[in-house]
Motif scaffolding. Sequence first.
Motif, short mmCIF file in Angstrom:
data_model
loop_
_atom_site.label_atom_id
_atom_site.label_comp_id
_atom_site.label_asym_id
_atom_site.label_seq_id
_atom_site.Cartn_x
_atom_site.Cartn_y
_atom_site.Cartn_z
N MET A 1 0.94 -1.08 0.06
CA MET A 1 -0.06 0.04 -0.04
C MET A 1 1.02 1.21 0.07
SD MET A 1 -2.98 1.27 2.75
CE MET A 1 -3.81 -0.19 2.44
N SER A 2 0.61 2.07 -0.79
CA SER A 2 1.58 3.46 -0.87
C SER A 2 0.72 4.52 0.02
CB SER A 2 1.35 4.00 -2.33
OG SER A 2 1.82 5.23 -2.39
N HIS A 3 1.60 5.26 0.87
CA HIS A 3 1.09 5.99 1.53
C HIS A 3 1.74 7.52 1.27
CE1 HIS A 3 -0.71 3.15 4.39
NE2 HIS A 3 0.56 2.33 4.05
N THR A 4 1.02 8.34 0.97
CA THR A 4 1.27 9.70 0.23
C THR A 4 1.00 10.79 1.30
OG1 THR A 4 1.37 9.05 -1.99
CG2 THR A 4 1.62 11.22 -1.36
N ALA A 5 1.77 11.47 1.91
CA ALA A 5 1.32 12.77 2.64
C ALA A 5 0.88 13.95 1.75
CB ALA A 5 2.43 13.32 3.52
N PRO A 54 6.60 4.95 12.06
CA PRO A 54 7.70 5.23 11.22
C PRO A 54 7.21 5.98 10.11
CG PRO A 54 8.22 3.26 12.24
CD PRO A 54 7.11 3.30 12.51
N ILE A 55 5.92 5.16 9.16
CA ILE A 55 5.24 5.69 8.05
C ILE A 55 4.99 7.16 8.20
CG2 ILE A 55 3.54 5.25 6.44
CD1 ILE A 55 4.24 2.54 6.57
N LEU A 56 3.98 7.28 9.42
CA LEU A 56 3.74 8.45 9.78
C LEU A 56 4.63 9.58 10.05
CD1 LEU A 56 0.63 7.48 12.23
CD2 LEU A 56 0.60 8.35 9.74
N LEU A 60 4.95 13.02 7.80
CA LEU A 60 5.01 14.25 7.93
C LEU A 60 6.09 14.95 7.66
CD1 LEU A 60 3.51 13.69 11.72
CD2 LEU A 60 2.35 15.20 9.94
N ARG A 61 7.52 14.41 8.07
CA ARG A 61 8.80 15.14 7.48
C ARG A 61 8.76 15.37 6.41
NH1 ARG A 61 13.13 11.42 10.81
NH2 ARG A 61 13.43 12.66 12.52
N ARG A 62 8.25 14.71 5.37
CA ARG A 62 8.16 15.05 3.80
C ARG A 62 7.23 16.18 3.53
NH1 ARG A 62 6.48 11.28 1.17
NH2 ARG A 62 5.95 9.58 2.69
N THR A 63 6.33 16.26 4.20
CA THR A 63 5.17 17.32 4.05
C THR A 63 5.97 18.63 4.46
OG1 THR A 63 3.34 15.94 4.38
CG2 THR A 63 3.04 18.19 4.82
N ALA A 68 8.16 24.03 3.91
CA ALA A 68 9.05 24.73 4.43
C ALA A 68 10.44 24.47 4.42
CB ALA A 68 8.60 25.16 5.93
N PRO A 69 11.03 24.04 3.52
CA PRO A 69 12.54 23.43 3.10
C PRO A 69 13.30 23.86 4.06
CG PRO A 69 11.41 24.35 0.98
CD PRO A 69 10.66 25.09 2.03
N SER A 70 13.38 25.17 4.82
CA SER A 70 14.35 25.34 5.94
C SER A 70 14.16 25.02 7.16
CB SER A 70 14.38 27.16 5.79
OG SER A 70 13.11 27.54 6.33
N ALA A 71 13.06 24.42 7.55
CA ALA A 71 12.59 24.05 8.75
C ALA A 71 13.53 22.64 9.15
CB ALA A 71 11.20 23.60 8.88
N GLU A 72 13.98 22.66 10.37
CA GLU A 72 14.56 21.38 11.23
C GLU A 72 13.37 20.75 11.87
OE1 GLU A 72 18.98 23.43 11.81
OE2 GLU A 72 17.43 23.85 13.33
N THR A 73 13.55 19.35 11.71
CA THR A 73 12.92 18.53 12.23
C THR A 73 13.47 17.57 13.14
OG1 THR A 73 12.50 16.90 10.63
CG2 THR A 73 11.12 18.73 10.70
N SER A 74 13.03 17.07 14.09
CA SER A 74 13.38 16.09 15.31
C SER A 74 12.06 15.28 15.92
CB SER A 74 14.08 16.62 16.19
OG SER A 74 14.55 15.51 17.09
#
Length: 226
Positions: A1-5, A54-56, A60-63, A68-74
């Motif tokens: 199954m493909s999951h696209t954000a 992990p998929i979720l 979220l990270r890809r979205t 906002a390409p400059s955003a940092e995530t953890s």
Amino acid sequence: MSHTATLDRTASAATPASIRSSAAALPAGTSPRGFALYVGLDEVKAAIDGVSLPILVDALRRTIAELAPSAETSAAVALAPQSAGGRDVDVVRLALKEPSATARAKQEAPKPETETGVVVDLSRKRIVIDGETAPLTFKEFELLQYLVLREGRTIERTELVTSLWETGDASAPGERTIDVHVRRLRSKLGRYEEIVRTVRGAGYRFDRHADVVIRYGTGAPSPDRF
């Protein structure tokens, strides 16, 4: 199954009222530096929905990277005992030490009942009154201990002086000034002062009440038997 954000850009462009009000209530001299999204979902529920944590997280990270390409995530996954009850999102907030959730949990936690009564701990040489250690001096403790070990017996002032002070001790009280030491002791016993009773014309006696516990312990003096 493909999951696209996916994200509705039109909807995201409008600032929700809750976010606007939170921003307006910021303390002076502060500014937002990011946000935390608490997601309550265990792996069993995620599997029912056909996804996994992990998929979720990856979606979220890809979205966010797209918007906002400059955003940092953890990302941090909250762990809790399998027996932990309550809503998943509340467990997550507590596990990740979210300030408001932690404060609320402390407020709602049941408060232990205050220990009441007197504990005369002879092994540790301390008196605990209503859960608090009484600030007795060494001589005050010795005085109380002497009476406790002779529970129910009236002790004359002369015996107290000769038993608790060395012969020739300049600080030794007289038969009358021993009363001062007893008064100081009783004042520190507070509402339990009557466990040290004055026997008019004779001396002093320790009377145990229902709310008095004597702990002898290993190495503590043994009570005299009269």
